[in-house]
Enzyme design. Structure first.
Site, PDB file in Angstrom:
ATOM      1  N   ASN A  87       0.845  -1.190   0.000  1.00  0.00           N
ATOM      2  CA  ASN A  87       0.000   0.000   0.000  1.00  0.00           C
ATOM      3  C   ASN A  87       0.881   1.241   0.000  1.00  0.00           C
ATOM      4  O   ASN A  87       1.874   1.299   0.737  1.00  0.00           O
ATOM      5  CB  ASN A  87      -0.899   0.011   1.245  1.00  0.00           C
ATOM      6  CG  ASN A  87      -1.836  -1.183   1.290  1.00  0.00           C
ATOM      7  OD1 ASN A  87      -2.415  -1.565   0.270  1.00  0.00           O
ATOM      8  ND2 ASN A  87      -1.981  -1.798   2.468  1.00  0.00           N
ATOM      9  N   HIS A 100       6.677  -1.862   3.045  1.00  0.00           N
ATOM     10  CA  HIS A 100       6.552  -3.286   3.360  1.00  0.00           C
ATOM     11  C   HIS A 100       5.677  -3.950   2.319  1.00  0.00           C
ATOM     12  O   HIS A 100       4.756  -3.344   1.767  1.00  0.00           O
ATOM     13  CB  HIS A 100       5.980  -3.512   4.762  1.00  0.00           C
ATOM     14  CG  HIS A 100       4.748  -2.712   5.048  1.00  0.00           C
ATOM     15  ND1 HIS A 100       4.792  -1.366   5.362  1.00  0.00           N
ATOM     16  CD2 HIS A 100       3.434  -3.050   5.051  1.00  0.00           C
ATOM     17  CE1 HIS A 100       3.566  -0.916   5.556  1.00  0.00           C
ATOM     18  NE2 HIS A 100       2.712  -1.922   5.363  1.00  0.00           N
TER      19      HIS A 100
HETATM   20  P1  AMP Z   1      -0.238  -1.177   6.050  1.00  0.00           P
HETATM   21  O1  AMP Z   1      -1.637  -0.875   6.531  1.00  0.00           O
HETATM   22  O2  AMP Z   1      -0.144  -1.633   4.635  1.00  0.00           O
HETATM   23  O3  AMP Z   1       0.712  -0.027   6.351  1.00  0.00           O
HETATM   24  O4  AMP Z   1       0.248  -2.414   6.903  1.00  0.00           O
HETATM   25  C1  AMP Z   1       0.756  -2.292   8.204  1.00  0.00           C
HETATM   26  C2  AMP Z   1       0.674  -3.648   8.839  1.00  0.00           C
HETATM   27  O5  AMP Z   1       1.519  -3.662   9.962  1.00  0.00           O
HETATM   28  C3  AMP Z   1      -0.732  -4.047   9.302  1.00  0.00           C
HETATM   29  O6  AMP Z   1      -1.139  -5.237   8.640  1.00  0.00           O
HETATM   30  C4  AMP Z   1      -0.551  -4.249  10.798  1.00  0.00           C
HETATM   31  O7  AMP Z   1      -1.319  -5.306  11.297  1.00  0.00           O
HETATM   32  C5  AMP Z   1       0.929  -4.520  10.904  1.00  0.00           C
HETATM   33  N1  AMP Z   1       1.550  -4.230  12.184  1.00  0.00           N
HETATM   34  C6  AMP Z   1       1.347  -3.148  12.965  1.00  0.00           C
HETATM   35  N2  AMP Z   1       2.127  -3.220  14.064  1.00  0.00           N
HETATM   36  C7  AMP Z   1       2.829  -4.378  13.970  1.00  0.00           C
HETATM   37  C8  AMP Z   1       3.808  -5.026  14.797  1.00  0.00           C
HETATM   38  N3  AMP Z   1       4.238  -4.484  15.947  1.00  0.00           N
HETATM   39  N4  AMP Z   1       4.302  -6.220  14.386  1.00  0.00           N
HETATM   40  C9  AMP Z   1       3.876  -6.777  13.227  1.00  0.00           C
HETATM   41  N5  AMP Z   1       2.975  -6.205  12.408  1.00  0.00           N
HETATM   42  C10 AMP Z   1       2.457  -5.028  12.763  1.00  0.00           C
END
Ligand code: AMP
Ligand code: ZN
Length: 114
Positions: A87, A100
């Site tokens: 995204n 990511h």
């Molecule tokens: P996005 O919305 O594409 O920026 O994805 C961010 C992702 O990071 C989401 O799927 C969250 O669930 C994930 N996320 C947030 N905090 C953590 C964390 N501490 N460890 C692993 N994943 C996380």
């Protein structure tokens, strides 16, 4: 200290459930999985969004795909299929501003995504 969540996981300042690591790439399980397999694959270098990519970042972005292929194989989902999603910016759903790639697998995927 950085205020970037994924840099903190990279640096071991907050825990991450790490599934793959090499010199340039880190991958860990998503804390809020949206599929039976939901792994985040990041460049170790902090890059906020796809819009911030510079010419020198091309190689590491390729390495994210190489890591995805390897992880999918190790998780046994290569043949059934998996989805890779990145995204870019809030309008697309980005909430963590460190590039990511989501690797999602283990359930049927619909199209278009929500
Ligand atoms: P996005 O919305 O594409 O920026 O994805 C961010 C992702 O990071 C989401 O799927 C969250 O669930 C994930 N996320 C947030 N905090 C953590 C964390 N501490 N460890 C692993 N994943 C996380
Ligand atoms: Zn970062």
């Amino acid at each position: 200290m950085t205020d970037c969540l994924f840099c903190k996981i990279r640096d071991g300042d907050i825990p991450g459930d790490i599934v793959f690591e090499d010199d340039h790439v880190l991958a860990f399980n998503d804390v809020n999985p949206q599929a039976p397999v939901h792994i985040l694959i990041i460049p170790k270098k902090h890059i906020s969004t796809i819009n911030d990519l510079e010419d020198g970042d091309v190689q590491v972005m390729g390495k994210l795909f190489a890591a995805a292929k390897k992880i999918a194989h190790e998780k046994g989902v290569s043949e059934e299929g998996y989805r890779l999603v990145t995204n870019c910016n809030a309008g697309a759903g980005q909430t963590v501003f460190h590039i990511h790639m989501h690797l999602l697998a283990g359930r049927a995927m619909s199209w278009p995504p929500g």
